[in-house]
Scaffold this active site. Structure first.
Site, PDB file in Angstrom:
ATOM      1  N   MET A  30      52.017  29.668  44.298  1.00 60.30           N
ATOM      2  CA  MET A  30      52.796  30.787  44.486  1.00 60.30           C
ATOM      3  C   MET A  30      53.362  31.466  43.088  1.00 60.30           C
ATOM      4  O   MET A  30      54.282  32.122  43.047  1.00 60.30           O
ATOM      5  CB  MET A  30      53.995  30.569  45.444  1.00 60.30           C
ATOM      6  CG  MET A  30      53.639  30.004  46.876  1.00 60.30           C
ATOM      7  SD  MET A  30      54.856  30.489  48.187  1.00 60.30           S
ATOM      8  CE  MET A  30      56.050  29.335  47.441  1.00 60.30           C
ATOM      9  N   HIS A  37      51.111  22.611  38.209  1.00 59.19           N
ATOM     10  CA  HIS A  37      49.970  23.662  38.549  1.00 59.19           C
ATOM     11  C   HIS A  37      48.987  23.379  37.464  1.00 59.19           C
ATOM     12  O   HIS A  37      48.051  23.281  37.954  1.00 59.19           O
ATOM     13  CB  HIS A  37      50.670  25.035  38.576  1.00 59.19           C
ATOM     14  CG  HIS A  37      51.426  25.661  39.186  1.00 59.19           C
ATOM     15  ND1 HIS A  37      52.683  25.564  39.114  1.00 59.19           N
ATOM     16  CD2 HIS A  37      51.507  25.486  40.819  1.00 59.19           C
ATOM     17  CE1 HIS A  37      53.573  26.215  40.068  1.00 59.19           C
ATOM     18  NE2 HIS A  37      52.841  25.923  41.052  1.00 59.19           N
ATOM     19  N   GLN A  61      55.531  31.737  55.189  1.00 57.24           N
ATOM     20  CA  GLN A  61      55.894  30.558  55.199  1.00 57.24           C
ATOM     21  C   GLN A  61      57.325  30.559  54.897  1.00 57.24           C
ATOM     22  O   GLN A  61      57.924  29.231  54.730  1.00 57.24           O
ATOM     23  CB  GLN A  61      55.004  29.497  54.342  1.00 57.24           C
ATOM     24  CG  GLN A  61      55.295  30.006  52.881  1.00 57.24           C
ATOM     25  CD  GLN A  61      54.215  29.340  51.896  1.00 57.24           C
ATOM     26  OE1 GLN A  61      52.939  29.341  51.947  1.00 57.24           O
ATOM     27  NE2 GLN A  61      54.531  28.414  50.905  1.00 57.24           N
ATOM     28  N   LYS A 149      53.228  16.266  45.390  1.00 55.72           N
ATOM     29  CA  LYS A 149      54.739  16.787  45.311  1.00 55.72           C
ATOM     30  C   LYS A 149      55.180  17.387  46.651  1.00 55.72           C
ATOM     31  O   LYS A 149      56.319  17.265  47.383  1.00 55.72           O
ATOM     32  CB  LYS A 149      54.752  18.026  44.337  1.00 55.72           C
ATOM     33  CG  LYS A 149      56.147  18.618  44.345  1.00 55.72           C
ATOM     34  CD  LYS A 149      57.235  18.171  44.013  1.00 55.72           C
ATOM     35  CE  LYS A 149      58.656  18.789  43.859  1.00 55.72           C
ATOM     36  NZ  LYS A 149      58.719  20.000  44.874  1.00 55.72           N
ATOM     37  N   ASP A 150      54.307  18.147  47.353  1.00 59.29           N
ATOM     38  CA  ASP A 150      54.376  18.658  48.721  1.00 59.29           C
ATOM     39  C   ASP A 150      53.436  17.828  49.610  1.00 59.29           C
ATOM     40  O   ASP A 150      52.513  18.295  50.226  1.00 59.29           O
ATOM     41  CB  ASP A 150      53.856  20.069  48.613  1.00 59.29           C
ATOM     42  CG  ASP A 150      54.557  21.079  47.844  1.00 59.29           C
ATOM     43  OD1 ASP A 150      55.779  21.649  48.318  1.00 59.29           O
ATOM     44  OD2 ASP A 150      54.262  21.357  46.661  1.00 59.29           O
ATOM     45  N   VAL A 176      53.636  15.930  38.735  1.00 60.78           N
ATOM     46  CA  VAL A 176      53.887  15.970  37.352  1.00 60.78           C
ATOM     47  C   VAL A 176      55.201  15.887  37.447  1.00 60.78           C
ATOM     48  O   VAL A 176      55.829  16.789  37.956  1.00 60.78           O
ATOM     49  CB  VAL A 176      53.276  16.898  36.697  1.00 60.78           C
ATOM     50  CG1 VAL A 176      53.532  17.191  35.328  1.00 60.78           C
ATOM     51  CG2 VAL A 176      51.792  17.028  37.031  1.00 60.78           C
ATOM     52  N   SER A 185      59.106  21.812  39.737  1.00 64.08           N
ATOM     53  CA  SER A 185      58.888  22.753  40.827  1.00 64.08           C
ATOM     54  C   SER A 185      59.311  24.246  40.194  1.00 64.08           C
ATOM     55  O   SER A 185      60.233  24.295  39.422  1.00 64.08           O
ATOM     56  CB  SER A 185      59.812  22.271  41.815  1.00 64.08           C
ATOM     57  OG  SER A 185      60.025  23.257  42.812  1.00 64.08           O
ATOM     58  N   ARG A 187      60.936  26.154  41.729  1.00 61.98           N
ATOM     59  CA  ARG A 187      62.420  26.231  42.151  1.00 61.98           C
ATOM     60  C   ARG A 187      63.502  25.786  41.287  1.00 61.98           C
ATOM     61  O   ARG A 187      64.631  25.819  41.405  1.00 61.98           O
ATOM     62  CB  ARG A 187      62.682  25.874  43.680  1.00 61.98           C
ATOM     63  CG  ARG A 187      61.888  26.772  44.538  1.00 61.98           C
ATOM     64  CD  ARG A 187      62.335  26.237  46.193  1.00 61.98           C
ATOM     65  NE  ARG A 187      61.912  27.209  47.076  1.00 61.98           N
ATOM     66  CZ  ARG A 187      60.680  27.303  47.679  1.00 61.98           C
ATOM     67  NH1 ARG A 187      60.035  26.274  47.871  1.00 61.98           N
ATOM     68  NH2 ARG A 187      60.427  28.323  48.487  1.00 61.98           N
TER      69      ARG A 187
HETATM   70  P1  AMP Z   1      53.476  26.176  44.710  1.00 62.23           P
HETATM   71  O1  AMP Z   1      53.418  27.263  43.667  1.00 62.23           O
HETATM   72  O2  AMP Z   1      54.913  25.755  44.486  1.00 62.23           O
HETATM   73  O3  AMP Z   1      53.406  26.679  46.073  1.00 62.23           O
HETATM   74  O4  AMP Z   1      52.594  25.080  44.527  1.00 62.23           O
HETATM   75  C1  AMP Z   1      51.287  25.215  44.463  1.00 62.23           C
HETATM   76  C2  AMP Z   1      50.553  23.939  44.372  1.00 62.23           C
HETATM   77  O5  AMP Z   1      51.013  23.242  43.215  1.00 62.23           O
HETATM   78  C3  AMP Z   1      50.934  23.041  45.547  1.00 62.23           C
HETATM   79  O6  AMP Z   1      49.646  22.304  45.965  1.00 62.23           O
HETATM   80  C4  AMP Z   1      51.982  22.030  45.097  1.00 62.23           C
HETATM   81  O7  AMP Z   1      52.048  20.798  45.685  1.00 62.23           O
HETATM   82  C5  AMP Z   1      51.418  21.862  43.465  1.00 62.23           C
HETATM   83  N1  AMP Z   1      52.716  21.359  42.662  1.00 62.23           N
HETATM   84  C6  AMP Z   1      53.823  21.840  42.633  1.00 62.23           C
HETATM   85  N2  AMP Z   1      54.613  21.291  41.974  1.00 62.23           N
HETATM   86  C7  AMP Z   1      53.929  20.065  41.555  1.00 62.23           C
HETATM   87  C8  AMP Z   1      53.761  18.942  40.499  1.00 62.23           C
HETATM   88  N3  AMP Z   1      55.206  18.607  39.900  1.00 62.23           N
HETATM   89  N4  AMP Z   1      53.139  18.317  40.318  1.00 62.23           N
HETATM   90  C9  AMP Z   1      51.629  18.501  40.867  1.00 62.23           C
HETATM   91  N5  AMP Z   1      51.620  19.447  41.766  1.00 62.23           N
HETATM   92  C10 AMP Z   1      52.601  20.522  41.929  1.00 62.23           C
END
Ligand code: AMP
Length: 311
Positions: A30, A37, A61, A149-150, A176, A185, A187
Site C-alpha cells: 500500500m 517492504h 479492506q 508482520k501481517d 523487519v 509499519s 502506520r
Molecule cells: P502494506 O504496505 O502495509 O500493505 O504491506 C505490504 C507488505 O509488506 C505486506 O506483505 C506486509 O506484511 C509487509 N510488511 C509490512 N511491514 C513489514 C515489516 N516490518 N517486515 C516485513 N514485512 C512487512
C-alpha cells in the site's frame, strides 16, 4: 524500472517477458515503503528474474471509520526505494482502475479470517483477498511475497491460494524491526515520539514470551500472561492470543505445535499489530541444524497447516 498506471499497459509489458519463461516475483503493497517492504523486494529480486511491486491503498479492506483517507502516501520516495532495491516494474493503479463502475464480485474468506484482526475489522480480509486475487490475475506472478508482520494475512492468503488453485507460490518474509525491536509499519508515522516510546512494550512483551518459551515454558496461559505483563503502557489491548501457526486455531493448553503469539493494540489513536513465532529453541543448534529445523517446520506447515516459514 518502469511504472504503469493501467492494467492494459502493465499487461502489454508483462506479455513481452512471459515467452522468455522469466520467473516473475510480485510484492503487493500500500506504499509509504520502508525497510520491511525492502526485505520483501530483496527476497523477490534474489529468487526471481523480474520483480513487480504494486502500490495501491485498497479501499475495500478499510472499515468505514478507519484511516483510508489519511493513510500515508509518498509516491516519489517509494519510487526511489524501488529503484535502488532492484524492482523491474511498479504498478500504481487508481481506485477506478481496480474497481470500475459496476464492480460487484468479491472473494469470501473462511474461518481462518474470523479470529484476531478478523473479529475487530469486519470485512477486512474479504477486501484483502479480493484485491490480492485481482492483482494475481493481473500480474500472474510465479511467486508472491508477504510479511510475517501481517501474520493472519499470510495465513488467509495461503488458504486462498490453496482453495482457489491460484498457482502462485507464497513466500513469507520475517518481520523487519527497529533496533529496539519495534516492528516497522507505514502506520508508525502516525505515532508521536511519546507514543512511539510506549509502543515498544508490544515487542518487549512478545519477546518476553518467546524467551519464556525457549526456556521451556509450554503453558499457553502462562506465555500469554508473560507477554501481557509487559504491555501495560498501551491504551487498549484488542487481543493478545496464542494460535496455531498454520490454522490460527486457539491453543488452550500446552503448546506442542508451531504457534504464533499475536497482538493488536491501540497506542493513542494508532492501531498496531505484531507477532512472534514460538518454535523449538535455537540456542543449542548450529546454524546448519537451525536451517534444517526451520526447513522441517516450513515443510510441515506447508503440508499440513501452511504456516509462515520464519521464526
Ligand atoms: P502494506 O504496505 O502495509 O500493505 O504491506 C505490504 C507488505 O509488506 C505486506 O506483505 C506486509 O506484511 C509487509 N510488511 C509490512 N511491514 C513489514 C515489516 N516490518 N517486515 C516485513 N514485512 C512487512
Amino acid at each position: 524500472m518502469q511504472t504503469f498506471r493501467t492494467i492494459k499497459s502493465l499487461d502489454q509489458c508483462l506479455k513481452g517477458y512471459r515467452p522468455a519463461g522469466l520467473r516473475v516475483g510480485f510484492v503487493p503493497t500500500m506504499g509509504f515503503l520502508h525497510e520491511g517492504h525492502r526485505a520483501l523486494i530483496a527476497e523477490s529480486v534474489a529468487r526471481c528474474d523480474i520483480t513487480v511491486v504494486s502500490i495501491f491503498v485498497n479501499p475495500t479492506q478499510f472499515g468505514p471509520h478507519e484511516d483510508l483517507e489519511r493513510y500515508p502516501r509518498a509516491l516519489e520516495r517509494d519510487h526511489e526505494l524501488c529503484r535502488t532495491a532492484g524492482v523491474s516494474l511498479i504498478f500504481v493503479p487508481n481506485a477506478s482502475e481496480i474497481y470500475p463502475p459496476g464492480f460487484q464480485t468479491s472473494v469470501e474468506p473462511g474461518p481462518v479470517a474470523e479470529p484476531l484482526c478478523g473479529a475487530f475489522r469486519p470485512g477486512h480480509f474479504r477486501g484483502v483477498i479480493t484485491v490480492v486475487t485481482k492483482l494475481f490475475n493481473i500480474v500472474q506472478p510465479d511467486v508472491a511475497f508477504f510479511g510475517q508482520k501481517d501474520f493472519q494475512q499470510c495465513a488467509v492468503i495461503r488458504q486462498l491460494v490453496r482453495d482457489l488453485n491460484l498457482g502462485v507460490e507464497i513466500v513469507t518474509v520475517p518481520t523487519v524491526r527497529e533496533p529496539d525491536g519495534f516492528a516497522l509499519s507505514s502506520r508508525n508515522s502516525y505515532l508521536s515520539a511519546a507514543d512511539r516510546e510506549r509502543a515498544r512494550c508490544l515487542s518487549r512483551g512478545l519477546f518476553a514470551a518467546q524467551a519464556a518459551f525457549q526456556a521451556g515454558e509450554r503453558d499457553s496461559r502462562t506465555l500469554v500472561e508473560t507477554a501481557r505483563a509487559q504491555m501495560m503502557e498501551v491504551d487498549c489491548l484488542q487481543y493478545l492470543e496464542l494460535r496455531d501457526a498454520g490454522t490460527l486455531e486457539a491453543i488452550p493448553g500446552l503448546v506442542e505445535q508451531p504457534a504464533a503469539l499475536c497482538v493488536a493494540a491501540y497506542v493513542g489513536a494508532t492501531r498496531l499489530i505484531d507477532n512472534v513465532l514460538l518454535t523449538p529453541p535455537p540456542a543449542a543448534l548450529s546454524d546448519h541444524e537451525l536451517e534444517l529445523v526451520s526447513h522441517a517446520i516450513n515443510r510441515q506447515a506447508t503440508a499440513g497447516a501452511e504456516g509462515p516459514r520464519s521464526s
